[in-house]
Design a protein around this motif. Structure first.
Motif, PDB file in Angstrom:
ATOM      1  N   PRO A   1     -36.015   7.340  -9.217  1.00 52.63           N
ATOM      2  CA  PRO A   1     -37.037   7.498  -9.938  1.00 52.63           C
ATOM      3  C   PRO A   1     -38.369   7.369  -9.033  1.00 52.63           C
ATOM      4  CG  PRO A   1     -36.037   5.200 -10.720  1.00 52.63           C
ATOM      5  CD  PRO A   1     -35.045   6.294  -9.689  1.00 52.63           C
ATOM      6  N   GLY A   2     -39.318   8.272  -9.372  1.00 48.94           N
ATOM      7  CA  GLY A   2     -40.647   8.423  -8.494  1.00 48.94           C
ATOM      8  C   GLY A   2     -40.303   8.743  -7.018  1.00 48.94           C
ATOM      9  N   GLN A   3     -39.355   9.403  -6.799  1.00 46.89           N
ATOM     10  CA  GLN A   3     -39.035   9.844  -5.307  1.00 46.89           C
ATOM     11  C   GLN A   3     -38.640  11.270  -5.322  1.00 46.89           C
ATOM     12  OE1 GLN A   3     -39.052   9.169  -1.842  1.00 46.89           O
ATOM     13  NE2 GLN A   3     -38.051   7.115  -2.575  1.00 46.89           N
ATOM     14  N   ARG A   4     -39.335  12.101  -4.678  1.00 49.84           N
ATOM     15  CA  ARG A   4     -39.153  13.465  -4.487  1.00 49.84           C
ATOM     16  C   ARG A   4     -37.918  13.917  -3.608  1.00 49.84           C
ATOM     17  NH1 ARG A   4     -41.017  18.810  -3.703  1.00 49.84           N
ATOM     18  NH2 ARG A   4     -40.187  18.585  -1.555  1.00 49.84           N
ATOM     19  N   GLY A   5     -36.918  13.709  -4.647  1.00 54.23           N
ATOM     20  CA  GLY A   5     -35.613  14.154  -3.723  1.00 54.23           C
ATOM     21  C   GLY A   5     -35.354  15.942  -3.610  1.00 54.23           C
ATOM     22  N   GLY A   6     -33.924  15.818  -3.269  1.00 51.88           N
ATOM     23  CA  GLY A   6     -33.305  17.084  -3.587  1.00 51.88           C
ATOM     24  C   GLY A   6     -33.401  17.997  -2.026  1.00 51.88           C
ATOM     25  N   GLY A   7     -34.235  17.406  -1.206  1.00 48.29           N
ATOM     26  CA  GLY A   7     -34.013  17.855   0.331  1.00 48.29           C
ATOM     27  C   GLY A   7     -34.691  19.347   0.352  1.00 48.29           C
ATOM     28  N   THR A   8     -34.919  19.930   1.492  1.00 46.31           N
ATOM     29  CA  THR A   8     -35.723  21.260   1.791  1.00 46.31           C
ATOM     30  C   THR A   8     -34.653  22.438   1.378  1.00 46.31           C
ATOM     31  OG1 THR A   8     -34.911  21.183   3.770  1.00 46.31           O
ATOM     32  CG2 THR A   8     -37.100  20.316   3.635  1.00 46.31           C
ATOM     33  N   VAL A   9     -35.219  23.387   1.026  1.00 42.95           N
ATOM     34  CA  VAL A   9     -34.398  24.661   0.748  1.00 42.95           C
ATOM     35  C   VAL A   9     -33.559  24.954   2.054  1.00 42.95           C
ATOM     36  CG1 VAL A   9     -34.278  27.130   0.494  1.00 42.95           C
ATOM     37  CG2 VAL A   9     -36.260  25.476  -0.643  1.00 42.95           C
ATOM     38  N   LEU A  10     -34.230  25.020   3.227  1.00 39.75           N
ATOM     39  CA  LEU A  10     -33.126  24.877   4.286  1.00 39.75           C
ATOM     40  C   LEU A  10     -31.895  24.120   4.320  1.00 39.75           C
ATOM     41  CD1 LEU A  10     -33.463  26.944   6.825  1.00 39.75           C
ATOM     42  CD2 LEU A  10     -34.317  24.973   8.021  1.00 39.75           C
ATOM     43  N   TRP A  11     -32.289  22.712   3.938  1.00 39.62           N
ATOM     44  CA  TRP A  11     -31.175  22.031   4.226  1.00 39.62           C
ATOM     45  C   TRP A  11     -30.126  22.225   3.148  1.00 39.62           C
ATOM     46  CZ3 TRP A  11     -30.079  17.484   0.338  1.00 39.62           C
ATOM     47  CH2 TRP A  11     -29.037  16.711   1.001  1.00 39.62           C
ATOM     48  N   ARG A  12     -30.592  22.675   1.951  1.00 41.53           N
ATOM     49  CA  ARG A  12     -29.832  22.829   0.866  1.00 41.53           C
ATOM     50  C   ARG A  12     -28.693  24.134   1.103  1.00 41.53           C
ATOM     51  NH1 ARG A  12     -33.713  21.272  -2.904  1.00 41.53           N
ATOM     52  NH2 ARG A  12     -34.404  23.709  -3.356  1.00 41.53           N
ATOM     53  N   ALA A  13     -29.379  25.016   1.801  1.00 43.74           N
ATOM     54  CA  ALA A  13     -28.825  26.265   2.559  1.00 43.74           C
ATOM     55  C   ALA A  13     -27.741  25.693   3.395  1.00 43.74           C
ATOM     56  CB  ALA A  13     -29.846  27.249   2.912  1.00 43.74           C
ATOM     57  N   ARG A  14     -28.204  24.821   4.102  1.00 44.45           N
ATOM     58  CA  ARG A  14     -27.058  24.632   5.242  1.00 44.45           C
ATOM     59  C   ARG A  14     -25.877  23.773   4.631  1.00 44.45           C
ATOM     60  NH1 ARG A  14     -29.484  20.399   8.907  1.00 44.45           N
ATOM     61  NH2 ARG A  14     -27.374  19.934   8.922  1.00 44.45           N
ATOM     62  N   ILE A  15     -26.187  22.821   3.520  1.00 42.91           N
ATOM     63  CA  ILE A  15     -25.098  22.174   2.630  1.00 42.91           C
ATOM     64  C   ILE A  15     -24.202  23.403   2.031  1.00 42.91           C
ATOM     65  CG2 ILE A  15     -24.423  20.761   0.877  1.00 42.91           C
ATOM     66  CD1 ILE A  15     -25.517  19.139   3.114  1.00 42.91           C
ATOM     67  N   ALA A  16     -24.852  24.430   1.536  1.00 43.22           N
ATOM     68  CA  ALA A  16     -24.140  25.351   0.993  1.00 43.22           C
ATOM     69  C   ALA A  16     -23.171  26.128   2.015  1.00 43.22           C
ATOM     70  CB  ALA A  16     -24.926  26.533   0.131  1.00 43.22           C
ATOM     71  N   GLY A  17     -23.691  26.473   2.919  1.00 42.28           N
ATOM     72  CA  GLY A  17     -23.154  26.992   4.305  1.00 42.28           C
ATOM     73  C   GLY A  17     -21.784  26.048   4.689  1.00 42.28           C
ATOM     74  N   HIS A  18     -21.907  25.158   4.650  1.00 41.96           N
ATOM     75  CA  HIS A  18     -21.045  23.933   5.190  1.00 41.96           C
ATOM     76  C   HIS A  18     -19.831  23.814   4.324  1.00 41.96           C
ATOM     77  CE1 HIS A  18     -23.922  21.352   7.569  1.00 41.96           C
ATOM     78  NE2 HIS A  18     -23.469  22.458   8.319  1.00 41.96           N
ATOM     79  N   MET A  19     -20.197  24.067   3.077  1.00 40.15           N
ATOM     80  CA  MET A  19     -19.255  24.223   1.920  1.00 40.15           C
ATOM     81  C   MET A  19     -18.535  25.372   1.961  1.00 40.15           C
ATOM     82  SD  MET A  19     -21.323  22.742  -1.288  1.00 40.15           S
ATOM     83  CE  MET A  19     -20.064  22.439  -2.364  1.00 40.15           C
ATOM     84  N   ALA A  20     -19.021  26.602   2.229  1.00 42.49           N
ATOM     85  CA  ALA A  20     -18.626  27.778   2.230  1.00 42.49           C
ATOM     86  C   ALA A  20     -17.472  27.717   3.299  1.00 42.49           C
ATOM     87  CB  ALA A  20     -19.450  28.980   2.315  1.00 42.49           C
ATOM     88  N   GLY A  21     -18.030  27.251   4.484  1.00 43.70           N
ATOM     89  CA  GLY A  21     -17.141  27.208   5.641  1.00 43.70           C
ATOM     90  C   GLY A  21     -15.801  26.205   5.391  1.00 43.70           C
ATOM     91  N   SER A  22     -16.084  25.190   4.852  1.00 42.92           N
ATOM     92  CA  SER A  22     -14.933  24.288   4.520  1.00 42.92           C
ATOM     93  C   SER A  22     -14.043  24.929   3.688  1.00 42.92           C
ATOM     94  CB  SER A  22     -15.214  22.942   4.374  1.00 42.92           C
ATOM     95  OG  SER A  22     -15.360  22.621   3.139  1.00 42.92           O
ATOM     96  N   LEU A  23     -14.503  25.531   2.706  1.00 44.82           N
ATOM     97  CA  LEU A  23     -13.589  26.244   1.766  1.00 44.82           C
ATOM     98  C   LEU A  23     -12.636  27.282   2.590  1.00 44.82           C
ATOM     99  CD1 LEU A  23     -13.272  26.285  -1.226  1.00 44.82           C
ATOM    100  CD2 LEU A  23     -14.494  28.282  -1.332  1.00 44.82           C
ATOM    101  N   PHE A  24     -13.507  27.921   3.473  1.00 40.37           N
ATOM    102  CA  PHE A  24     -12.621  28.919   4.301  1.00 40.37           C
ATOM    103  C   PHE A  24     -11.529  28.347   5.207  1.00 40.37           C
ATOM    104  CE2 PHE A  24     -12.082  31.510   8.056  1.00 40.37           C
ATOM    105  CZ  PHE A  24     -11.574  32.657   7.676  1.00 40.37           C
ATOM    106  N   VAL A  25     -11.833  27.133   5.736  1.00 41.42           N
ATOM    107  CA  VAL A  25     -10.867  26.628   6.656  1.00 41.42           C
ATOM    108  C   VAL A  25      -9.651  26.248   5.728  1.00 41.42           C
ATOM    109  CG1 VAL A  25     -10.419  24.534   7.920  1.00 41.42           C
ATOM    110  CG2 VAL A  25     -12.484  25.912   8.305  1.00 41.42           C
ATOM    111  N   ARG A  26     -10.068  25.649   4.708  1.00 46.50           N
ATOM    112  CA  ARG A  26      -8.935  24.968   3.756  1.00 46.50           C
ATOM    113  C   ARG A  26      -8.249  26.077   3.209  1.00 46.50           C
ATOM    114  NH1 ARG A  26     -12.656  21.198   0.408  1.00 46.50           N
ATOM    115  NH2 ARG A  26     -10.867  21.364  -1.219  1.00 46.50           N
ATOM    116  N   SER A  27      -8.756  27.405   2.746  1.00 43.67           N
ATOM    117  CA  SER A  27      -7.916  28.201   2.326  1.00 43.67           C
ATOM    118  C   SER A  27      -6.939  28.961   3.375  1.00 43.67           C
ATOM    119  CB  SER A  27      -8.962  29.491   2.002  1.00 43.67           C
ATOM    120  OG  SER A  27      -9.928  29.056   1.029  1.00 43.67           O
ATOM    121  N   LEU A  28      -7.651  28.851   4.671  1.00 42.34           N
ATOM    122  CA  LEU A  28      -6.648  29.409   5.597  1.00 42.34           C
ATOM    123  C   LEU A  28      -5.542  28.444   6.078  1.00 42.34           C
ATOM    124  CD1 LEU A  28      -7.356  31.570   7.829  1.00 42.34           C
ATOM    125  CD2 LEU A  28      -7.818  30.077   9.219  1.00 42.34           C
ATOM    126  N   GLU A  29      -5.972  27.053   5.887  1.00 47.18           N
ATOM    127  CA  GLU A  29      -4.640  26.126   5.980  1.00 47.18           C
ATOM    128  C   GLU A  29      -3.697  26.451   4.931  1.00 47.18           C
ATOM    129  OE1 GLU A  29      -6.731  22.512   6.421  1.00 47.18           O
ATOM    130  OE2 GLU A  29      -7.261  22.658   8.563  1.00 47.18           O
TER     131      GLU A  29
END
Lengths: 262, 249
Positions: A184-212
């Protein structure tokens, strides 16, 4: 909507189209699409006549015209690729786009309208096939038609593991959302760039796990004797009536194409 | 919005149906006081995981209500409810998506908009709590399952939620990892809900047990009672511990 609902296009009904053997339906659908593609530019009579048997099958399938129409929209984005032709074909100017100054020619509009009509009718045929035939039956038919095993295997595994990987992605998204809290009262959510990086990490880890996973799946397949071919249970006999029906459907298209050239 | 004397969790007649129409929860009511540690047991498909996913709004109920420390879960409170309910997923691979352990554990506090120093302090505290501080620079997919589970717990602890819900935390762990995880659970001074098949864990660490089957609460009693009620356990796909020769039963 559940993932299975998005990908699995088979719609369970009881109709002559559903009951027809896939070994008759698959080649008939391909042949019909081939016949549609032979339509000459601006041959509206041919397109109209070709639509008649397709409409008949739509009604015979009991899928409902609305249902079929909605599914054909899925192919729309691909068809739109043809639109620039309106401006690139030389011909008499019909209108000019304001600001950009591109001119549309009558020839271009005719060409694009023909492409749209042909593609859309072909998509209706394809939608009919996949909505009235379970995926595994289509694959069996493709194999029966001697399509190279590597192609059939690729389609089969894409279909099989799309769900697995899709659900994995869905679970990852859930886990991320669970940790996406706000104070409450905190402007969270991070920057767009940070969220994009997180999404990139998720895609990457999905790829690695699919390969494995693919390595584990392959090892498990080899353990059960897999040698590169998907072996189906023996095919039941193909009823002659199904072949006759499918041939009649294709014959309509061939007759139209011959008729309009007479 | 957090009321001091409100129950940690107050679920009233919670109903949930999957988009395909399958009714998974048929009116679940449950009240959990702050600091309580409860077990959620029941056969596969009884609705345990579905129930947990309803607690922080990942799944949205089709009826009934969820209140967490006095705050009702709805569209508006989604973010702040998630700051109160930490969820540990049964497969740690679903939870860990960052290239390094430290980044993953930092995700929750970063998303809350906390300053960098506090994020790092929280992340390192959480890693220390699970004994994984040596691994902060490692890639999650190179860890063993037991290590991944501990890091996954750290990703929840770093958020500082007063309630944590864990889905099958001891599944597939070797005995030592399992023991360490139970000790960690015992140390937590939080409200804890654990969905599990591990009845020895229930006997050791969770004083109250809720039996779920077919999306309904079948029993809600002290764990000692439930674990000694062989008929109840057998009727719902479970087995008394005595069959495994466990000393506590």
């Amino acid at each position: 909507m559940s993932l299975a609902g998005v990908v699995d296009r088979y719609s369970e009904r009881d109709s002559p189209v559903h009951r027809a053997d896939a070994r008759a339906k698959v080649p008939a659908a391909f042949a019909y699409i081939l016949a549609i593609s032979a339509t000459r530019e601006a041959d509206w009579a041919a397109l109209g006549l070709l639509a008649v048997p397709v409409l008949a099958v739509v009604f015979a399938s009991r899928l409902g015209p609305w249902f079929v129409l909605r599914r054909t929209f899925l192919a729309l984005p691909f068809v739109l690729a043809a639109v620039p032709l309106v401006f690139t074909r030389p011909g008499e100017t019909v209108f000019t786009l304001p600001l950009l100054g591109w001119t549309a020619s009558d020839e271009g509009i005719r060409a694009v309208a023909t492409i749209l009509g042909k593609s859309w009718l072909s998509v209706v045929v394809a939608v009919l096939l996949v909505s009235a035939t379970p995926m595994v039956e289509i694959l069996r038919a493709l194999r029966w038609l001697r399509l190279p095993r590597i192609l059939v295997a690729t389609i089969f595994f894409t279909y099989r593991y799309f769900f697995v990987i899709g659900e994995e992605a869905q679970r990852m998204l859930r886990a991320r959302d669970s940790r996406s809290a706000r104070l409450p009262g905190q402007r969270g959510g991070g920057t767009v760039l940070w969220r994009a990086r997180i999404a990139g990490h998720m895609a990457g880890s999905l790829f690695v796990r699919s390969l494995e996973r693919s390595e584990r799946v392959y090892a498990a397949m080899q353990a059960r004797g897999y040698r590169g071919d998907h072996i189906f249970l023996a095919d039941p006999p193909l009823p002659a009536a199904h072949l006759v029906g499918a041939s009649a459907f294709v014959a309509c298209a061939v007759l139209v194409q011959i008729g309009v050239r007479w | 919005m957090t009321q001091v004397d409100a129950p940690a969790l107050d679920v009233q007649d919670l109903r949930f149906a999957y988009p395909d129409g399958t009714q998974a929860l048929h009116g679940i009511s449950l009240r959990v006081e702050p600091g309580e540690k409860i077990a959620l047991i029941g056969p596969n498909g009884s609705g345990k995981s579905t129930f947990l996913l309803n607690l922080n709004g990942i799944f949205r109920s089709t009826g009934g209500s969820v209140r967490v420390f006095g705050e009702t879960l709805d569209d508006r409170t989604l973010g702040s409810i998630r700051a109160k309910v930490g969820l540990l997923f049964s497969n740690p691979d679903d939870q860990l998506f960052s290239p390094t352990v430290l980044e993953d554990v930092s995700y929750g506090p970063l998303h809350m908009g906390l300053p960098r120093d506090e994020v790092l302090a929280r992340a390192r505290d959480a890693l220390a709590a699970v004994g994984m501080q040596e691994f902060e620079a490692r890639a999650p997919h190179h860890l063993s399952l037991g290590q991944k589970k501990r890091v996954a717990i750290a990703t929840v602890l770093s958020m500082g939620t007063p309630l944590i819900a864990l889905d099958e935390p001891t599944a597939n762990l070797d005995p030592r990892s399992r023991r360490e995880l139970i000790e960690l659970l015992d140390r937590l001074r939080l409200t804890v809900i654990v969905a599990t098949h591990d009845l020895a864990l229930v006997a050791d660490s969770l004083p109250r047990t809720v039996v779920l089957d077919g999306g309904r609460v079948i029993a809600d009693r002290p764990s000692v009672d439930v674990l000694n009620d062989a008929d109840l356990l057998f009727a719902h796909g479970l087995e008394p511990l005595s069959l495994h020769g466990h000393p506590h039963a």
